[in-house]
Design an enzyme around this catalytic site. Structure first.
Site, PDB file in Angstrom:
ATOM      1  N   HIS A 126      -6.143 -21.996   9.098  1.00 26.96           N
ATOM      2  CA  HIS A 126      -7.514 -22.366   8.701  1.00 26.96           C
ATOM      3  C   HIS A 126      -8.259 -21.178   8.081  1.00 26.96           C
ATOM      4  CE1 HIS A 126     -11.533 -23.919   8.563  1.00 26.96           C
ATOM      5  NE2 HIS A 126     -11.916 -22.795   9.142  1.00 26.96           N
ATOM      6  N   CYS A 131      -7.589 -28.132   5.153  1.00 24.08           N
ATOM      7  CA  CYS A 131      -6.373 -27.442   5.611  1.00 24.08           C
ATOM      8  C   CYS A 131      -5.610 -28.294   6.620  1.00 24.08           C
ATOM      9  CB  CYS A 131      -6.710 -26.069   6.196  1.00 24.08           C
ATOM     10  SG  CYS A 131      -7.289 -26.091   7.907  1.00 24.08           S
ATOM     11  N   ASP A 154       0.857  -1.187   0.000  1.00 26.40           N
ATOM     12  CA  ASP A 154       0.000   0.000   0.000  1.00 26.40           C
ATOM     13  C   ASP A 154       0.893   1.238   0.000  1.00 26.40           C
ATOM     14  OD1 ASP A 154       1.023   0.153   2.531  1.00 26.40           O
ATOM     15  OD2 ASP A 154      -0.899   0.036   3.557  1.00 26.40           O
ATOM     16  N   CYS A 181      -7.424 -28.597  10.055  1.00 24.55           N
ATOM     17  CA  CYS A 181      -8.625 -29.445  10.122  1.00 24.55           C
ATOM     18  C   CYS A 181      -8.330 -30.909   9.834  1.00 24.55           C
ATOM     19  CB  CYS A 181      -9.684 -28.907   9.174  1.00 24.55           C
ATOM     20  SG  CYS A 181     -10.379 -27.336   9.772  1.00 24.55           S
ATOM     21  N   CYS A 188     -13.126 -29.521   5.755  1.00 27.10           N
ATOM     22  CA  CYS A 188     -12.027 -28.625   5.356  1.00 27.10           C
ATOM     23  C   CYS A 188     -10.745 -29.439   5.172  1.00 27.10           C
ATOM     24  CB  CYS A 188     -11.840 -27.537   6.402  1.00 27.10           C
ATOM     25  SG  CYS A 188     -10.431 -26.455   6.073  1.00 27.10           S
ATOM     26  N   ASP A 212      -7.787  -7.642   0.007  1.00 27.59           N
ATOM     27  CA  ASP A 212      -6.850  -7.908   1.104  1.00 27.59           C
ATOM     28  C   ASP A 212      -7.543  -7.538   2.395  1.00 27.59           C
ATOM     29  OD1 ASP A 212      -6.397  -4.822   0.806  1.00 27.59           O
ATOM     30  OD2 ASP A 212      -5.433  -5.398   2.693  1.00 27.59           O
TER      31      ASP A 212
END
Lengths: 385, 385
Positions: A336, A307, A91, A310, A305, A267
């Site tokens: 997660h 990930c 930014d 999980c 999930c 974002d």
């Protein structure tokens, strides 16, 4: 051309595309994890790759103050410094500086401010922001702008004029001292919640032939209804062949609503910040892992999930880590939550490519319960495809 | 037999061996990272595997209080709970309870104490410690003992008698309610810094036919010279065909000196604790990553190191993370420090197997500079091979 956006499919206002950068091609829509101080808090870069992150944001204000953008340049730039070889976006520093309400003074030329770290005096101008971003070396850099109070029309009118002048100076500085094949400068559309000002700003900003355009000044206190309406009255004035980046957004429901209104890039600190507060983002809504009801729950944080969290740990374990203030709890929930948002944007992209986005979005929103403050906004209809 | 120690090589007092457990075989000498609250602070289990960890320690006192050993049993035991499928060792809780000096009262039968978390009243006895450890389900469990002030002979004499009675009760409880094929109970030799008491304790403890023996009550305030001398006067009284575990040690130089005196297994919070304080363990000694001299240093934390941290990040970046109090700094330094100690024990093992341990140990100590408080101890000679 290094930076090139290919529009692959449209459904209503929603778009699927790809944006090439020197560090790889970003497939949109995409969500960028935020690495404020050159680190996505608690998450190593190799995990970011595994989660499916394609773009990471870093903050110019923070890195200018510490460790310093000159140092990062000497060490080979931000990619090497933080060990992330994919695309990076920085930014302009404007948002952070304007957030220092009691510690900054604005004039027509720039902003003088006291650093939050040590009270030392600094000054940002459009030219300096761009030169700092040159030192950092992100693939996508942002024009220096002001993020005004979104509903104060008088203020927004004056601010918009300043933001537009600063855009011209940002573009000029990038042309003068930058490398357009190494770094893409995006302009930022402002205008608060006022459709006519947004249109005016979009027309002005897109008057500069830039590789991408951002929508700034939203998700900063206005209602969700105002944000969604503003979005659908802004994106029609942006060229279809450039990516559109909605700054600082956000929540799962906002991502769906904004993609439905033509946004490509997002974002937000939300997924990692709520993780450190012990909350998990799921398709049913946000859940507080401190809740006693998870104390003996052997199920993963989110059933189905894929990930790391999980597939390896129970809610009971994650709750234990959160209650015991263990760092691993921050890590597991950050992994997660980022995985959840990156799966959401990947699925939206697939749905747009398959022509099924309207159904996908409606279905997602029907099952997702926003946090209580935003339940009313859940009734806001998606735009007609 | 599930638990079996194979002595593979000896050089002087130093030994290389392997210890089979239900969750895999441990190659010794080995260092066990400490996961006090069922997590090695900041380090996910898959990283522990990558680093070369073979055994992880967890603390009975902490897990009994939170989340509760009954809960962990209901959830399938500690391995499943914390997602670590390798061998685990739990302590007896005695060390933590006796550390609560103002909040505990000892009697012949056990210890009553106030929990550090909420001041609630609890009581540990040898029987309860063993039953809690049955619930946790670690591969190696420890007898309930007292860790006395190591140089107070009168106190140590009385304490030793208590520890020995409690050992008998621990053994009895494990025989009564435990499963010796699932969990190996180790006895603990105490005796402070007094060679005759250590010999007496070793003879008493090894009177019980147990799958392993520990040396407790060291590295708790005595000098390094006293610790090393005590070790070499204890291990000769331990059977060669059982693993020897030195509790709560430690530093790189202590590992070398203790392996040279016949120790096989170690645990300590040091590598992860100093990591969270911003320090790195290297072969040259401990370095403080906050030091200004690393601000622009592009080299890895330790040159030649193959850990994730050293192969991906610079000292400048790690220093930045530490200075900015970023969680990733804790992670990267914990990974490096654990990798450093696990590399050290792996190299010592290889040297013992190759018959070159004396040279390896002398060479390591010649290059390693202990922290200033322990420089004098660096001159302590290794025992003759």
């Amino acid at each position: 051309m290094t930076f090139h956006f290919t529009l692959e499919a449209e459904q209503g206002l929603a778009r699927a595309g790809s944006f090439s950068t020197p560090h790889g091609t970003i497939q949109t829509p995409i969500f960028a994890p935020v690495g404020t101080q050159a680190t996505v808090k608690a998450v190593p870069p190799r995990d970011l790759h595994e989660i499916g992150a394609q773009l990471v944001l870093a903050n110019t204000y923070h890195l200018h103050l510490r460790p310093g953008d000159e140092l990062i340049r000497e060490l080979g730039g931000l990619h090497r410094f933080m060990g992330w070889d994919g695309p990076i976006l920085t930014d302009s520093g404007g948002f952070q500086v304007f957030s220092l309400t009691d510690m900054r003074k604005m004039d027509a030329d720039g902003v003088t401010f006291k650093a939050h770290l040590d009270g030392s005096l600094h000054r940002f101008t459009p030219e300096l922001s761009i030169r700092i971003q040159h030192n950092l070396g992100a693939d996508i850099i942002m024009a220096f702008d002001e993020c005004p109070p979104p509903t104060d029309r008088d203020y927004v009118v004056g601010s918009l004029e300043r933001t537009h002048r600063w855009l011209a100076r940002s573009v000029e500085e990038h042309a003068r001292s930058g490398d357009p094949n190494r770094q893409a400068l995006f302009g930022i559309v402002q205008g608060g919640i006022f459709a006519d000002l947004r249109e005016q700003s979009a027309r002005f900003v897109t008057g500069f032939d830039l590789p991408g355009y951002a929508i700034g000044g939203l998700a900063v206190g206005e209602t969700k209804a105002d944000m969604y309406t503003t979005l659908e009255r802004t994106t029609p004035f942006l060229p279809k062949d450039r990516p559109r980046y909605l700054m600082g957004v956000g929540s799962p429901e906002d991502l769906v609503h904004a993609v439905a209104r033509g946004v490509d890039i997002f974002d937000c600190v939300l997924p990692t910040r709520v993780a450190r507060n012990g909350a998990a983002l799921t398709r049913a809504g946000r859940i507080n892992m401190r809740n006693q009801k998870y104390a003996a729950d052997p199920r993963p944080v989110e059933e189905g999930c894929t990930c790391y969290t999980c597939t390896h740990f129970s809610r009971a374990y994650v709750r234990h880590l959160v209650k015991a203030s263990e760092i691993l709890g921050h890590y597991l929930l950050s992994v997660h939550n980022l995985h959840m948002l990156l799966t959401l944007v990947r699925e939206m992209r697939a749905a747009i490519l398959a022509g099924t986005f309207a159904d996908y979005a409606a279905d997602f929103l029907a099952h997702y319960e926003p946090v209580s403050a935003h339940r009313a906004a859940a009734a806001i209809p998606l735009p007609q495809a």
